[in-house]
Enzyme design. Structure first.
Site, mmCIF file in Angstrom:
data_model
loop_
_atom_site.group_PDB
_atom_site.id
_atom_site.type_symbol
_atom_site.label_atom_id
_atom_site.label_comp_id
_atom_site.label_asym_id
_atom_site.label_seq_id
_atom_site.Cartn_x
_atom_site.Cartn_y
_atom_site.Cartn_z
ATOM 1 N N SER A 11 7.744 -1.575 -17.702
ATOM 2 C CA SER A 11 8.096 -0.914 -16.449
ATOM 3 C C SER A 11 9.132 0.182 -16.697
ATOM 4 C CB SER A 11 8.654 -1.934 -15.447
ATOM 5 O OG SER A 11 9.936 -2.392 -15.864
ATOM 6 N N LYS A 83 18.642 -11.992 -15.074
ATOM 7 C CA LYS A 83 18.243 -12.815 -13.929
ATOM 8 C C LYS A 83 16.780 -13.252 -14.002
ATOM 9 C CE LYS A 83 17.173 -9.091 -10.608
ATOM 10 N NZ LYS A 83 15.814 -9.533 -10.239
ATOM 11 N N ASP A 84 15.983 -12.593 -14.861
ATOM 12 C CA ASP A 84 14.586 -12.993 -15.041
ATOM 13 C C ASP A 84 14.417 -14.081 -16.101
ATOM 14 O OD1 ASP A 84 13.810 -11.083 -13.189
ATOM 15 O OD2 ASP A 84 13.360 -9.564 -14.703
ATOM 16 N N THR A 128 12.227 -6.118 1.572
ATOM 17 C CA THR A 128 12.598 -6.781 0.326
ATOM 18 C C THR A 128 11.623 -7.925 0.092
ATOM 19 O OG1 THR A 128 14.294 -8.019 -0.882
ATOM 20 C CG2 THR A 128 14.248 -8.305 1.489
ATOM 21 N N SER A 130 12.627 -10.347 -2.138
ATOM 22 C CA SER A 130 13.513 -11.393 -2.651
ATOM 23 C C SER A 130 13.820 -12.420 -1.574
ATOM 24 C CB SER A 130 14.817 -10.772 -3.152
ATOM 25 O OG SER A 130 15.845 -11.719 -3.246
ATOM 26 N N LEU A 131 13.541 -13.676 -1.850
ATOM 27 C CA LEU A 131 13.823 -14.732 -0.892
ATOM 28 C C LEU A 131 15.322 -14.867 -0.656
ATOM 29 C CD1 LEU A 131 12.421 -16.798 0.847
ATOM 30 C CD2 LEU A 131 12.538 -18.424 -1.029
ATOM 31 N N ARG A 132 16.117 -14.642 -1.700
ATOM 32 C CA ARG A 132 17.573 -14.681 -1.546
ATOM 33 C C ARG A 132 18.035 -13.628 -0.538
ATOM 34 N NH1 ARG A 132 21.161 -11.162 -3.577
ATOM 35 N NH2 ARG A 132 19.518 -10.267 -4.878
ATOM 36 N N ARG A 133 17.577 -12.390 -0.728
ATOM 37 C CA ARG A 133 17.990 -11.330 0.186
ATOM 38 C C ARG A 133 17.510 -11.605 1.607
ATOM 39 N NH1 ARG A 133 15.978 -7.387 -4.265
ATOM 40 N NH2 ARG A 133 17.851 -7.068 -5.527
ATOM 41 N N LYS A 134 16.282 -12.087 1.741
ATOM 42 C CA LYS A 134 15.765 -12.400 3.077
ATOM 43 C C LYS A 134 16.641 -13.425 3.773
ATOM 44 C CE LYS A 134 10.834 -11.580 2.129
ATOM 45 N NZ LYS A 134 9.506 -12.233 1.989
ATOM 46 N N ARG A 150 7.026 -5.030 -2.089
ATOM 47 C CA ARG A 150 6.735 -5.371 -3.480
ATOM 48 C C ARG A 150 6.543 -4.116 -4.322
ATOM 49 N NH1 ARG A 150 5.884 -10.767 -3.320
ATOM 50 N NH2 ARG A 150 5.264 -11.640 -1.305
ATOM 51 N N GLY A 151 6.532 -4.323 -5.640
ATOM 52 C CA GLY A 151 6.288 -3.215 -6.553
ATOM 53 C C GLY A 151 7.514 -2.863 -7.359
ATOM 54 N N THR A 155 7.692 2.512 -6.555
ATOM 55 C CA THR A 155 6.823 2.087 -5.451
ATOM 56 C C THR A 155 7.637 1.724 -4.222
ATOM 57 O OG1 THR A 155 5.180 1.247 -7.021
ATOM 58 C CG2 THR A 155 5.062 0.422 -4.760
ATOM 59 N N ARG A 156 8.752 1.039 -4.439
ATOM 60 C CA ARG A 156 9.572 0.614 -3.304
ATOM 61 C C ARG A 156 10.263 1.807 -2.638
ATOM 62 N NH1 ARG A 156 11.948 -5.391 -4.850
ATOM 63 N NH2 ARG A 156 10.158 -6.039 -6.093
ATOM 64 N N CYS A 243 14.614 -18.435 -10.117
ATOM 65 C CA CYS A 243 14.890 -17.198 -9.385
ATOM 66 C C CYS A 243 14.163 -17.164 -8.043
ATOM 67 C CB CYS A 243 14.521 -15.978 -10.228
ATOM 68 S SG CYS A 243 12.751 -15.740 -10.465
#
Length: 313
Positions: A11, A83-84, A128, A130-134, A150-151, A155-156, A243
């Protein structure tokens, strides 16, 4: 001249991170020929299945193929976004260096007139995946519509121009490393949106018996960053969460004291458990484990279980 092959995902962000790492390594090892090899991972090929993979216990969807390349000797050093990287590593591999961390915060990028969380009107659409951010955004502003985005970074950012979103949330580190800091409208206070454990940090992984690669990687190791992210990742490990969970953690060191803050949220933002601990940075792993035990005692496990499979990292 000796050659060291450095492996990474392909990426834009992964390559930018790896080129930065190679440039720093070249400064320390000028007589070494560093070569970059890109490797496609399961997460790159099948983003739609990340939630189901996590439910099955597959935590290595961003790293497994890269670690396989390490184990078979096709590459010598792997560069990961920390974090990955799962908190448990395969036998025969080790994290040999944690370079200096960049900004760990999340950031907002918004349409005209909507350049900060405060400026977003009720019902504004925030993107977003990310479940954390949500979870944390819903806890702070339950009036917002937090919807999937996503992306990759490009893309975002492009999605903001489609009219579907009023603002999007990304990690500051990704924009900084890809030289797009100018796109950031607001750095979000960690008191509102606590970062993911290890966010903003990189990990250099090697074979445990490859003394040369370990020595090469360790040349850009940063001890303070290591202490901070160790506390955060031990907190994550102690919770038994990957994560794909609404978990935030951030450690800082001031005056010789490490302070670690951890959050666990309900996916819908209806509940948020927060706790803090502090102590000697040399005890960073113990501090992370102790904070996790504290949070579990407050009911964090139920929130983590409720979130499994609902989002992506």
């Amino acid at each position: 001249m000796r050659t060291v092959t450095v492996g990474t995902r392909g990426s834009t962000l992964a390559l930018a991170q790896t080129r930065w790492v190679v440039a720093r390594l070249k400064e320390e090892w000028p007589e070494t020929d560093f070569r970059i090899q890109t490797i496609s991972t399961k997460g790159d090929r099948d983003r739609a299945s990340l939630g189901s993979l996590a439910q099955k216990g597959d935590k290595g969807f961003w790293v497994k193929e890269i670690e396989d390349a390490l184990l078979t000797g096709r590459i010598d050093i792997a560069v990961h976004s920390l974090k990955d990287l799962p908190t448990e590593q395969p036998e025969g591999l080790e994290v040999s260096a944690i370079p200096k961390r960049v900004d760990a915060r999340d950031v907002l990028i918004g349409k005209e007139g909507r350049k900060s969380l405060v400026q977003l009107p009720p019902g504004a659409r925030v993107g977003t995946s990310s479940l954390r951010r949500k979870a944390f955004l819903r806890a702070y502003r339950p009036d917002l519509q937090v919807i999937d985005l996503r992306g990759n970074i490009d893309t975002r950012l492009a999605a903001l121009g489609t009219g579907e979103y009023d603002a999007i949330i990304l990690a500051a580190a990704g924009l900084i490393r890809t030289e797009m800091r100018h796109r950031i409208d607001e750095f979000i206070d960690p008191d509102i949106l606590l970062p993911a454990p290890g966010q903003g940090a990189l990990a250099l992984e090697t074979r445990a018996d490859d003394d040369l690669s370990i020595e090469v990687a360790y040349a850009i190791h940063d001890h303070a960053t290591d202490d901070r992210v160790t506390a955060e990742r031990e907190f994550l490990a102690g919770l038994g969460a990957g994560c794909l969970a609404p978990v935030g953690a951030h450690a800082s060191i001031k005056g010789g004291i490490l302070t670690l803050e951890g959050w666990v949220g309900a996916p819908d933002g209806s509940q948020l458990i927060r706790a803090t601990t502090s102590g000697d940075p040399a005890e960073c792993a113990d501090l992370g484990a102790e904070l996790a035990a504290d949070m579990l005692g407050q009911g964090a496990q139920a929130l983590i279980e409720a979130a499994r499979g609902e989002g992506t990292c």
